[in-house]
Design an enzyme around this catalytic site. Structure first.
Site, short mmCIF file in Angstrom:
data_model
loop_
_atom_site.label_atom_id
_atom_site.label_comp_id
_atom_site.label_asym_id
_atom_site.label_seq_id
_atom_site.Cartn_x
_atom_site.Cartn_y
_atom_site.Cartn_z
N ASN A 12 0.85 -1.19 0.00
CA ASN A 12 0.00 0.00 0.00
C ASN A 12 0.89 1.24 0.00
O ASN A 12 1.52 1.55 1.01
CB ASN A 12 -0.90 -0.03 1.24
CG ASN A 12 -1.76 1.22 1.36
OD1 ASN A 12 -1.94 1.96 0.40
ND2 ASN A 12 -2.30 1.45 2.55
N LYS A 14 0.04 4.32 -0.21
CA LYS A 14 -0.58 5.48 0.42
C LYS A 14 -0.41 6.72 -0.47
O LYS A 14 -0.53 6.62 -1.68
CB LYS A 14 -0.03 5.66 1.84
CG LYS A 14 -0.18 4.38 2.68
CD LYS A 14 0.21 4.56 4.11
CE LYS A 14 0.05 3.24 4.86
NZ LYS A 14 0.34 3.36 6.30
N HIS A 98 -9.12 0.60 5.53
CA HIS A 98 -7.79 0.74 6.14
C HIS A 98 -7.91 1.58 7.42
O HIS A 98 -8.76 2.47 7.52
CB HIS A 98 -6.84 1.40 5.15
CG HIS A 98 -5.41 1.40 5.60
ND1 HIS A 98 -4.92 2.33 6.48
CD2 HIS A 98 -4.37 0.57 5.30
CE1 HIS A 98 -3.64 2.09 6.71
NE2 HIS A 98 -3.28 1.02 6.00
N GLU A 100 -6.32 3.98 8.54
CA GLU A 100 -6.24 5.43 8.31
C GLU A 100 -7.56 5.97 7.79
O GLU A 100 -7.95 7.10 8.12
CB GLU A 100 -5.09 5.74 7.36
CG GLU A 100 -3.73 5.49 8.00
CD GLU A 100 -2.59 5.35 7.00
OE1 GLU A 100 -1.46 5.16 7.45
OE2 GLU A 100 -2.84 5.40 5.78
N GLU A 172 -4.73 -5.40 10.89
CA GLU A 172 -3.72 -4.36 11.08
C GLU A 172 -4.03 -3.61 12.36
O GLU A 172 -4.85 -2.70 12.37
CB GLU A 172 -3.68 -3.42 9.87
CG GLU A 172 -5.03 -3.01 9.31
CD GLU A 172 -4.96 -1.76 8.46
OE1 GLU A 172 -3.92 -1.55 7.83
OE2 GLU A 172 -5.94 -1.01 8.48
N GLY A 178 2.59 2.32 10.91
CA GLY A 178 3.55 3.41 10.74
C GLY A 178 4.28 3.82 12.00
O GLY A 178 4.92 4.86 12.03
N SER A 217 3.66 -2.36 10.31
CA SER A 217 5.12 -2.29 10.41
C SER A 217 5.80 -3.61 10.08
O SER A 217 6.72 -4.06 10.77
CB SER A 217 5.54 -1.82 11.82
OG SER A 217 5.08 -0.50 12.04
#
Length: 259
Positions: A12, A14, A98, A100, A172, A178, A217
């Site tokens: 991904n 991003k 996701h 985010e 996730e 991140g 990560s």
């Protein structure tokens, strides 16, 4: 990783590599694919470079995913991209829900379910993301939260995937996205095993076909240990997918386990 199953390694990107550097990275990924014949590779570039990447990846064992999808096929939805548009751009997968998107853009279990249905309707395979926050983990609510998120779309993938479409679910943990932190192999396996159990309760065939990815990560130095767990069928990779050397090393770790 389950014996005989092709692992899925998805990158991904991003909001990075949206132009010439993205095209160069896609070409690098096609070269990685030649070294990992037992692994399925997927990349999710920004919208701006999807079509160009599709041209370079066609027939070279690298599939394209969208980073998001709108639930409608067209309409007055400024800034959104529909399933049919993504298919025309060369996508065969779509990342949905996701962390985010959930944390920063207010996506809910209901909207994730709608987008999952749209992806399947428009011919895209969803990679549906689930995961708990740090506060939820520390409160011992991981399985309750992830279970709620999974059950929101279980009936949709059961109905929409038919008997032959192999969708994916990505666990996730939000606290690992991140941050450089990641769930250890045993922690990841606990959640992946629970997801497999919930899938099996709906359909043994669906549980068998669905690949459960770990995201959070993932790096070359921890990939092999994570992928060696029985219910970890691949990885959804963020930062490490932006560098061909790191992404290739993770894919090669999957290849060694898949042979």
């Amino acid at each position: 990783m389950r014996p005989g199953l092709r692992p899925l390694i998805a990158g991904n990107w991003k909001m990075f590599h949206g132009g010439g550097t993205g095209l160069a990275l896609a070409i690098d990924c096609t070269q990685i694919a030649q070294r990992v014949p037992h692994v399925d590779l997927v990349i999710a570039p920004p919208y701006t470079v999807l079509a160009a990447c599709s041209h370079e990846c066609e027939g070279k064992r690298v599939a394209l995913a969208a980073q998001n999808i709108h639930s409608k096929d067209k309409g007055a939805f400024t800034g959104e991209v529909s399933g049919p548009m993504l298919v025309e751009s060369g996508c065969t997968w779509a990342i949905i829900g996701h962390s985010e998107r959930r944390q920063l853009f207010g996506e809910t279990d209901a909207s994730v379910a709608e987008k999952t249905a749209a992806a399947l309707q428009f011919g895209l395979l969803p990679i549906v993301c689930v995961g708990e926050t740090l506060a939820e983990r520390e409160a011992g609510e991981t399985l309750a939260v992830v279970g709620r998120q999974v059950r929101a779309f279980l009936d949709i993938i059961l109905a929409g995937a038919g008997t032959d479409k192999a969708v994916a679910i990505a666990y996730e943990p939000v606290w690992a996205i991140g941050t450089g932190k990641n769930a250890g192999p045993a922690e990841a396996e606990e959640v992946h095993a629970a997801i497999r159990k919930w899938l099996t309760e709906k359909s043994a065939e669906l549980a068998k076909r669905t690949r459960i990815l770990y995201g959070g990560s993932v790096k070359p130095d921890n990939a092999k240990a994570l992928l060696a767990e029985p219910n970890v069928d691949g990885a959804l990779i963020g930062g490490a997918s932006l560098d061909a050397t790191s992404f290739g090393a993770i894919a090669e770790a999957a290849e060694t386990l898949a042979r």
